[in-house]
Structure formats: C-alpha cells, structure tokens
Write a protein that holds these residues in place. Structure first.
Motif, PDB file in Angstrom:
ATOM      1  N   THR A 135     -35.159 -28.287 -10.068  1.00 31.36           N
ATOM      2  CA  THR A 135     -36.377 -28.397 -10.898  1.00 31.36           C
ATOM      3  C   THR A 135     -36.884 -27.001 -11.265  1.00 31.36           C
ATOM      4  O   THR A 135     -37.478 -26.820 -12.326  1.00 31.36           O
ATOM      5  CB  THR A 135     -37.483 -29.194 -10.178  1.00 31.36           C
ATOM      6  OG1 THR A 135     -37.760 -28.573  -8.910  1.00 31.36           O
ATOM      7  CG2 THR A 135     -37.086 -30.638  -9.968  1.00 31.36           C
ATOM      8  N   ASN A 136     -36.644 -26.000 -10.423  1.00 30.11           N
ATOM      9  CA  ASN A 136     -37.067 -24.632 -10.772  1.00 30.11           C
ATOM     10  C   ASN A 136     -36.280 -24.101 -11.969  1.00 30.11           C
ATOM     11  O   ASN A 136     -36.837 -23.455 -12.847  1.00 30.11           O
ATOM     12  CB  ASN A 136     -36.880 -23.676  -9.580  1.00 30.11           C
ATOM     13  CG  ASN A 136     -38.168 -23.494  -8.786  1.00 30.11           C
ATOM     14  OD1 ASN A 136     -38.951 -24.429  -8.673  1.00 30.11           O
ATOM     15  ND2 ASN A 136     -38.386 -22.316  -8.227  1.00 30.11           N
ATOM     16  N   ILE A 137     -34.969 -24.388 -11.993  1.00 31.54           N
ATOM     17  CA  ILE A 137     -34.151 -23.910 -13.114  1.00 31.54           C
ATOM     18  C   ILE A 137     -34.652 -24.555 -14.411  1.00 31.54           C
ATOM     19  O   ILE A 137     -34.866 -23.889 -15.421  1.00 31.54           O
ATOM     20  CB  ILE A 137     -32.653 -24.228 -12.886  1.00 31.54           C
ATOM     21  CG1 ILE A 137     -32.111 -23.407 -11.708  1.00 31.54           C
ATOM     22  CG2 ILE A 137     -31.830 -23.967 -14.157  1.00 31.54           C
ATOM     23  CD1 ILE A 137     -30.660 -23.730 -11.336  1.00 31.54           C
ATOM     24  N   VAL A 151     -29.987 -22.763   0.108  1.00 30.36           N
ATOM     25  CA  VAL A 151     -29.970 -24.050  -0.602  1.00 30.36           C
ATOM     26  C   VAL A 151     -31.065 -24.920   0.002  1.00 30.36           C
ATOM     27  O   VAL A 151     -31.279 -24.911   1.208  1.00 30.36           O
ATOM     28  CB  VAL A 151     -28.584 -24.726  -0.431  1.00 30.36           C
ATOM     29  CG1 VAL A 151     -28.563 -26.084  -1.120  1.00 30.36           C
ATOM     30  CG2 VAL A 151     -27.485 -23.828  -0.979  1.00 30.36           C
ATOM     31  N   TRP A 152     -31.788 -25.664  -0.869  1.00 31.77           N
ATOM     32  CA  TRP A 152     -32.810 -26.588  -0.375  1.00 31.77           C
ATOM     33  C   TRP A 152     -32.234 -28.001  -0.448  1.00 31.77           C
ATOM     34  O   TRP A 152     -31.924 -28.513  -1.508  1.00 31.77           O
ATOM     35  CB  TRP A 152     -34.092 -26.488  -1.216  1.00 31.77           C
ATOM     36  CG  TRP A 152     -35.202 -27.362  -0.715  1.00 31.77           C
ATOM     37  CD1 TRP A 152     -35.570 -28.580  -1.219  1.00 31.77           C
ATOM     38  CD2 TRP A 152     -36.076 -27.097   0.377  1.00 31.77           C
ATOM     39  NE1 TRP A 152     -36.625 -29.091  -0.493  1.00 31.77           N
ATOM     40  CE2 TRP A 152     -36.960 -28.209   0.490  1.00 31.77           C
ATOM     41  CE3 TRP A 152     -36.205 -26.041   1.276  1.00 31.77           C
ATOM     42  CZ2 TRP A 152     -37.960 -28.278   1.459  1.00 31.77           C
ATOM     43  CZ3 TRP A 152     -37.197 -26.115   2.248  1.00 31.77           C
ATOM     44  CH2 TRP A 152     -38.065 -27.212   2.335  1.00 31.77           C
ATOM     45  N   HIS A 153     -32.059 -28.626   0.719  1.00 30.57           N
ATOM     46  CA  HIS A 153     -31.468 -29.970   0.774  1.00 30.57           C
ATOM     47  C   HIS A 153     -32.586 -31.007   0.852  1.00 30.57           C
ATOM     48  O   HIS A 153     -33.557 -30.822   1.570  1.00 30.57           O
ATOM     49  CB  HIS A 153     -30.614 -30.128   2.040  1.00 30.57           C
ATOM     50  CG  HIS A 153     -29.430 -29.214   2.080  1.00 30.57           C
ATOM     51  ND1 HIS A 153     -28.297 -29.467   1.348  1.00 30.57           N
ATOM     52  CD2 HIS A 153     -29.210 -28.068   2.752  1.00 30.57           C
ATOM     53  CE1 HIS A 153     -27.412 -28.505   1.566  1.00 30.57           C
ATOM     54  NE2 HIS A 153     -27.945 -27.643   2.419  1.00 30.57           N
ATOM     55  N   LEU A 171     -39.995 -33.046  -4.873  1.00 31.04           N
ATOM     56  CA  LEU A 171     -39.249 -31.916  -5.442  1.00 31.04           C
ATOM     57  C   LEU A 171     -39.961 -31.608  -6.750  1.00 31.04           C
ATOM     58  O   LEU A 171     -39.814 -32.350  -7.732  1.00 31.04           O
ATOM     59  CB  LEU A 171     -37.788 -32.318  -5.715  1.00 31.04           C
ATOM     60  CG  LEU A 171     -36.973 -32.762  -4.498  1.00 31.04           C
ATOM     61  CD1 LEU A 171     -35.658 -33.400  -4.932  1.00 31.04           C
ATOM     62  CD2 LEU A 171     -36.692 -31.576  -3.581  1.00 31.04           C
ATOM     63  N   ALA A 172     -40.764 -30.574  -6.771  1.00 27.37           N
ATOM     64  CA  ALA A 172     -41.653 -30.364  -7.914  1.00 27.37           C
ATOM     65  C   ALA A 172     -41.724 -28.898  -8.291  1.00 27.37           C
ATOM     66  O   ALA A 172     -41.759 -28.022  -7.421  1.00 27.37           O
ATOM     67  CB  ALA A 172     -43.058 -30.870  -7.557  1.00 27.37           C
ATOM     68  N   SER A 173     -41.755 -28.642  -9.607  1.00 28.65           N
ATOM     69  CA  SER A 173     -41.936 -27.275 -10.104  1.00 28.65           C
ATOM     70  C   SER A 173     -43.006 -27.304 -11.185  1.00 28.65           C
ATOM     71  O   SER A 173     -42.857 -28.015 -12.194  1.00 28.65           O
ATOM     72  CB  SER A 173     -40.626 -26.738 -10.680  1.00 28.65           C
ATOM     73  OG  SER A 173     -39.628 -26.719  -9.676  1.00 28.65           O
ATOM     74  N   PHE A 174     -44.082 -26.573 -10.965  1.00 27.13           N
ATOM     75  CA  PHE A 174     -45.194 -26.495 -11.910  1.00 27.13           C
ATOM     76  C   PHE A 174     -45.095 -25.176 -12.678  1.00 27.13           C
ATOM     77  O   PHE A 174     -44.918 -24.116 -12.068  1.00 27.13           O
ATOM     78  CB  PHE A 174     -46.537 -26.523 -11.174  1.00 27.13           C
ATOM     79  CG  PHE A 174     -46.833 -27.817 -10.463  1.00 27.13           C
ATOM     80  CD1 PHE A 174     -47.596 -28.806 -11.071  1.00 27.13           C
ATOM     81  CD2 PHE A 174     -46.362 -28.044  -9.163  1.00 27.13           C
ATOM     82  CE1 PHE A 174     -47.890 -29.984 -10.412  1.00 27.13           C
ATOM     83  CE2 PHE A 174     -46.656 -29.224  -8.490  1.00 27.13           C
ATOM     84  CZ  PHE A 174     -47.419 -30.199  -9.116  1.00 27.13           C
ATOM     85  N   ASN A 178     -45.377 -18.608   2.823  1.00 28.18           N
ATOM     86  CA  ASN A 178     -45.760 -19.945   2.357  1.00 28.18           C
ATOM     87  C   ASN A 178     -44.955 -21.083   2.962  1.00 28.18           C
ATOM     88  O   ASN A 178     -44.796 -22.120   2.325  1.00 28.18           O
ATOM     89  CB  ASN A 178     -45.700 -20.018   0.823  1.00 28.18           C
ATOM     90  CG  ASN A 178     -44.399 -19.473   0.294  1.00 28.18           C
ATOM     91  OD1 ASN A 178     -43.455 -19.354   1.073  1.00 28.18           O
ATOM     92  ND2 ASN A 178     -44.318 -19.162  -0.958  1.00 28.18           N
ATOM     93  N   ASP A 179     -44.449 -20.912   4.159  1.00 35.93           N
ATOM     94  CA  ASP A 179     -43.838 -22.068   4.818  1.00 35.93           C
ATOM     95  C   ASP A 179     -44.966 -22.921   5.379  1.00 35.93           C
ATOM     96  O   ASP A 179     -45.945 -22.386   5.917  1.00 35.93           O
ATOM     97  CB  ASP A 179     -42.957 -21.626   5.995  1.00 35.93           C
ATOM     98  CG  ASP A 179     -41.601 -21.115   5.540  1.00 35.93           C
ATOM     99  OD1 ASP A 179     -41.305 -21.236   4.339  1.00 35.93           O
ATOM    100  OD2 ASP A 179     -40.859 -20.591   6.391  1.00 35.93           O
ATOM    101  N   VAL A 180     -44.809 -24.240   5.272  1.00 39.16           N
ATOM    102  CA  VAL A 180     -45.798 -25.127   5.872  1.00 39.16           C
ATOM    103  C   VAL A 180     -45.133 -25.790   7.081  1.00 39.16           C
ATOM    104  O   VAL A 180     -44.074 -26.414   6.952  1.00 39.16           O
ATOM    105  CB  VAL A 180     -46.299 -26.185   4.866  1.00 39.16           C
ATOM    106  CG1 VAL A 180     -47.419 -27.024   5.488  1.00 39.16           C
ATOM    107  CG2 VAL A 180     -46.785 -25.500   3.581  1.00 39.16           C
TER     108      VAL A 180
END
Ligand code: BTN
Length: 258
Positions: free
Chosen positions: A15-17, A48-50, A58-61, A104-106
């Motif tokens: 989603t970032n790409i 890699v984000w699995h 899975l969101a990109s703003f 920014n890890d939660v």
C-alpha cells in the motif's frame, strides 16, 4: 479528512508503493490506500512486513505537509500516538495498555502489535508523505524470524476464545485520531506531539541498544528532542542524538536508572 477517498485492493504489492504513486500523480491530502493482502509489504530497514489475508489493518495515508521539512520528524511520532489512541479502548477492556517505543513501534507487554513506515518526498513543488501503518488486529499465528516478537490485539485479549475485532471499525477510529493529531501538528508543530507521545511511553530512563548502519550505541534514554530525534546518555557521560536506528529495550529491571 483522513480516509477519503479510499482506494481498496484485495491484493497489492505494498500500500505504501501504491500511495507513493498516487501522491506523485497529485492525490489529495488524506487519501487512503488499503489492502486485504500485500505481496511485498515494506518495513523499516528494508524488512518485509508480513500479514495474513484480511486479518489486519494495512493502510497508507497520503499527506501534504505544510510545515518546514525540519519538523517532519514529528510525523512518525504522531502516527504512533494515533495507533496507540485507536487501539487503547480494545485493550483497556482487558486491563492492557499500548506502549510506544521510539520512533513508532506500538507494543503491548513488549510485543509488537503495530509498525509504521513513513516515506516522503520534499523536493517537488507539492511535497508529500505517506504514513504507512500496519496493525495486527486478528492474526493469531506468526511464523518466521522477527526483529521484535509480534502479537495482535486479538491475541492479547484472548485469541481464539474471543470474537474477531472489526477491522474497518478500528480503521475508522485510526483515521479520526490521525486527523486530530495531524491538525495539532499542522497548527503547533512537534512540541505537543512529543508531549502526547511521552504519555504513551515509559521510554525515558530505559537502558537501550541502538543498532545503526555500522555501529551499535548503548545508553539510557534522556528524552525526545524537538526535531523528533532521540537523545541518549552513554556510559562515558556523553549525550548522542539518534535520528534513525533499530532500538532494543534492555531488561526492565536492569535497565532503570536508580
Ligand atoms: C516496521 O515496523 O518495520 C514498519 C512496518 C510498516 C508496515 C505497513 S503495512 C501498510 C504499509 N504498507 C507497507 O508496505 N508498509 C506499511
């Protein structure tokens, strides 16, 4: 408004790409890209984000920051605050609270429930940033080798014993929190964001190890500086500002400053 328009994909590389492509094509501030599944989910440090299909956020703003680029270090911090605020209610019903680890890890009980990847382009006439947010919502099995132990919200509140958490409801809450914090940042800069970030963290005074390209730093966290960097005090008494790196918390008992 964050989340409008929304482009949703059943399957995508990342989603970032896609959000970056849309940003370069002139997409409006607040545009959201989401997916059920990513084949090349991107994490920090080229990891890699699995994420299993349809289980998670899975969101990109896309945002169009108007503040000076020297202040953009506040963007990852405000994303961390937005995720913490969005997931806090679900966890609170089960006596748990999210905690932030710089940048920014939660974390929930020191396991990672969300990762954030902010990518940006400042050079063009219309600067952009993509706030890429992955939240493990309903995934209950994780296989592979991870830099931080993964968990999900559902796993933290009872796993298979409790019903799945509605992913879209949580996404709506996340968009509202991002809207609130981004407005605060646009009006007042990094100061109030850092204050809110610290309210979600027990990071100050912790003993940490920071892995950067080619070196490892160890020290106690002194604070977050106004540009969003981390200030640590090393064993020789010197202070160092850290702008990027992989942070590992050392043991809570050993790690506290007396
Ligand atoms: C990290 O902790 O390493 C950051 C992970 C960021 C993952 C999210 S999932 C949605 C968005 N799309 C991506 O490809 N990455 C981010």
């Amino acid at each position: 408004m964050f989340g409008t328009p929304r482009h949703h994909y059943a399957l995508i590389d990342s989603t970032n790409i896609r959000a970056k492509e849309l940003a370069l094509d002139g997409a409006a501030h607040g545009t959201l890209v989401t997916a059920d599944f990513q084949t090349a989910g991107r994490g920090r440090f080229h990891r890699v984000w699995h994420s299993t299909r349809k289980d998670n956020i899975l969101a990109s703003f896309i945002v169009r920051p108007e503040r000076d680029p020297s202040e953009w270090g506040g963007l990852p911090l405000l994303c961390g605050c937005a995720v913490a605020a969005a997931v806090a209610e679900v966890l609170a019903r089960h006596g748990k609270r999210p905690m932030l680890k710089w940048p920014n890890d939660v974390l929930v009980e020191e396991k990672k429930v969300s990762g954030i990847l902010v990518e940006s382009g400042m050079g063009s006439a219309w600067p952009w940033a993509v706030l890429g947010i992955g939240i493990n919502v309903n995934q209950t099995e994780f296989s592979g080798i991870f830099a931080s132990t993964p968990t999900s919200l559902r796993q933290e509140i009872g796993g298979d014993q409790v019903p799945p958490i509605p992913v879209d409801g949580l996404l709506e809450r996340l968009a509202k929190e991002l809207n609130r914090l981004y407005s605060l940042w646009s009006e007042s800069g990094n100061g109030p964001i850092i204050t809110e970030w610290l309210s979600w963290s027990d990071f100050i005074g912790r003993s940490i190890r920071v892995q950067q390209e080619g070196q490892v730093l160890e020290g106690n966290v002194e604070g977050i500086q106004i540009d969003g960097s981390l200030c640590i005090r090393c064993a020789d008494g010197s202070t160092v500002a850290v702008y990027a790196g992989d942070v590992t918390l050392r043991s809570t008992v050993e790690g506290r400053i007396a």
